[in-house]
Design an enzyme around this catalytic site. Structure first.
Site, short mmCIF file in Angstrom:
data_model
loop_
_atom_site.label_atom_id
_atom_site.label_comp_id
_atom_site.label_asym_id
_atom_site.label_seq_id
_atom_site.Cartn_x
_atom_site.Cartn_y
_atom_site.Cartn_z
N GLN A 294 8.26 2.07 -15.92
CA GLN A 294 6.82 2.34 -16.07
C GLN A 294 6.46 3.69 -15.43
OE1 GLN A 294 3.65 -0.71 -15.32
NE2 GLN A 294 3.47 0.35 -13.37
N HIS B 260 1.56 -3.34 -3.13
CA HIS B 260 0.38 -2.64 -3.64
C HIS B 260 -0.30 -1.84 -2.52
CE1 HIS B 260 0.40 -6.25 -6.47
NE2 HIS B 260 0.44 -5.26 -7.32
N VAL C 221 8.70 -2.14 -1.87
CA VAL C 221 8.51 -2.93 -0.64
C VAL C 221 9.13 -4.31 -0.87
CG1 VAL C 221 6.83 -3.93 0.95
CG2 VAL C 221 6.43 -1.66 -0.04
N MET D 37 8.80 -7.47 -3.52
CA MET D 37 7.49 -8.14 -3.62
C MET D 37 6.95 -7.99 -5.04
SD MET D 37 5.52 -7.35 -0.12
CE MET D 37 6.25 -7.80 1.45
P1 AMP Z 1 1.16 -4.63 -10.85
O1 AMP Z 1 -0.05 -5.18 -10.16
O2 AMP Z 1 2.33 -5.54 -10.85
O3 AMP Z 1 0.82 -4.07 -12.21
O4 AMP Z 1 1.63 -3.39 -9.98
C1 AMP Z 1 0.73 -2.36 -9.67
C2 AMP Z 1 1.50 -1.25 -8.99
O5 AMP Z 1 2.10 -1.76 -7.81
C3 AMP Z 1 2.62 -0.69 -9.86
O6 AMP Z 1 2.69 0.72 -9.68
C4 AMP Z 1 3.83 -1.38 -9.28
O7 AMP Z 1 5.02 -0.65 -9.47
C5 AMP Z 1 3.46 -1.42 -7.81
N1 AMP Z 1 4.25 -2.45 -7.11
C6 AMP Z 1 4.34 -3.76 -7.41
N2 AMP Z 1 5.21 -4.37 -6.58
C7 AMP Z 1 5.66 -3.42 -5.72
C8 AMP Z 1 6.58 -3.42 -4.63
N3 AMP Z 1 7.22 -4.52 -4.24
N4 AMP Z 1 6.80 -2.25 -3.98
C9 AMP Z 1 6.16 -1.11 -4.37
N5 AMP Z 1 5.30 -1.05 -5.39
C10 AMP Z 1 5.04 -2.18 -6.06
#
Ligand code: AMP
Length: 299
Positions: free
Chosen positions: A156, A40, A179, A187
């Site tokens: 998404q 994030h 990441v 992650m």
């Molecule tokens: P979430 O909190 O899971 O809804 O994710 C919020 C944002 O963070 C979304 O755009 C996800 O794709 C991004 N995100 C979550 N995990 C990762 C990661 N490991 N690497 C890059 N972006 C991430």
């Protein structure tokens, strides 16, 4: 300073703060569901490159969870999130409650057709409608010039690019790289659910994607062979598999026969009770296990 990050809770508060942000140049938005990790924070840093005032939202959006999913148990840590966002250079935390995002009388939903039909679509009915709706609302409230999403949730990202295009929204949707942990695991806030044994098994996702990546780098173009390379790893450890698929990286339609242009290998499976997803774009992304030695890469 960790404790100096401004927090907006209501639509009036976020509108007022973003008006100030617009005066600085433009606003960037990073929508999240909280329980933040380095993935994030990489989005916040990316947004900061494009906008002097960056808003991160933390909202566990009920409309994107199915009835048997983990909405109630989803990890929540707003104080920790606030400190992490401040240290990443975020300018405003928007943490609305459900009645701010879905006030009485709310009845509009945003639904994307074909892009939401494959991969996670059939396994999470209503999920992308919930995502497209809440992100449209956030874009309306924050009015960013740029919004950054992770390629970890590749489908998404594609759905939201489509929403922005189809609704003529004046926002640039940017995708940022996945990441990973040192051992290759992407992650995710949901990794917190994994027991130590699950956590070890979860490496099979990136090991499978790496196997497909290496086959493709070695010249293999049969979609079946590439999928099987990934599946061979996942099938050994997953408690259930929603899909291991190879699709066109732009349309997300299944790729059959020989792989031509950009192709996405995507995995969704359960390790223990935890549903994990991961992906790689062949011919574009680095090996998901780059930097690990050969034995470790092979899983
Ligand atoms: P979430 O909190 O899971 O809804 O994710 C919020 C944002 O963070 C979304 O755009 C996800 O794709 C991004 N995100 C979550 N995990 C990762 C990661 N490991 N690497 C890059 N972006 C991430």
């Amino acid at each position: 300073m960790a404790d100096r990050l401004e927090v907006a809770r209501t639509s009036a508060e976020v509108l007022a703060a973003c008006e100030k942000g617009e005066k600085l140049g433009c606003v960037g938005l990073v929508p999240t569901m909280g329980a933040l990790h380095e993935g994030h924070l990489s989005l916040v840093r990316e947004a900061k490159k494009h906008a002097p005032f960056v808003v991160a939202s933390v909202f566990v959006n009920p409309t994107q969870f199915g009835p048997n999913e983990d909405f109630d148990n989803y990890p929540r840590d707003l104080a920790g999130d606030q400190a992490k966002l401040a240290s990443a250079g975020c300018d405003l935390l928007f943490a609305p409650d459900a009645s701010t995002m879905y006030p009485p009388g709310d009845q509009t939903r945003v639904r994307v057709a074909a892009l939401a039909e494959h991969l996670c679509g059939p396994f999470r009915p209503g999920h992308f409608e919930g995502v497209a709706t809440v992100v449209s609302k956030l874009l309306g409230l924050v009015r960013p010039s740029v919004a950054v999403f992770g390629r970890k949730d590749y489908q998404q990202l594609k759905v939201l690019e489509r929403v922005a295009t189809d609704l003529f929204l004046r926002v640039q949707i940017l995708g940022a790289p996945i990441v990973r942990e040192k051992d290759g695991l992407a992650m995710s806030s949901r990794n917190a659910y994994l027991t130590p044994a699950d956590r070890e098994r979860a490496c099979a996702l990136s090991a499978g994607l790496s196997a497909a990546w290496r086959k493709h780098a070695g010249g293999e173009r049969s979609s079946e062979a590439l999928v099987n390379a990934a599946l061979a790893h996942v099938i050994q450890v997953a408690d259930s598999i929603d899909y291991v698929s190879l699709v066109d990286a732009d349309t997300l339609q299944p790729a059959v026969g020989s792989v031509g242009g950009r192709a996405l290998v995507a995995v969704a499976c359960r390790i223990g009770k935890t549903r994990l997803i991961d992906n790689v774009v062949l011919g574009e992304d680095a090996d998901p296990r780059a930097g690990m030695d050969d034995a470790a890469r092979a899983g």
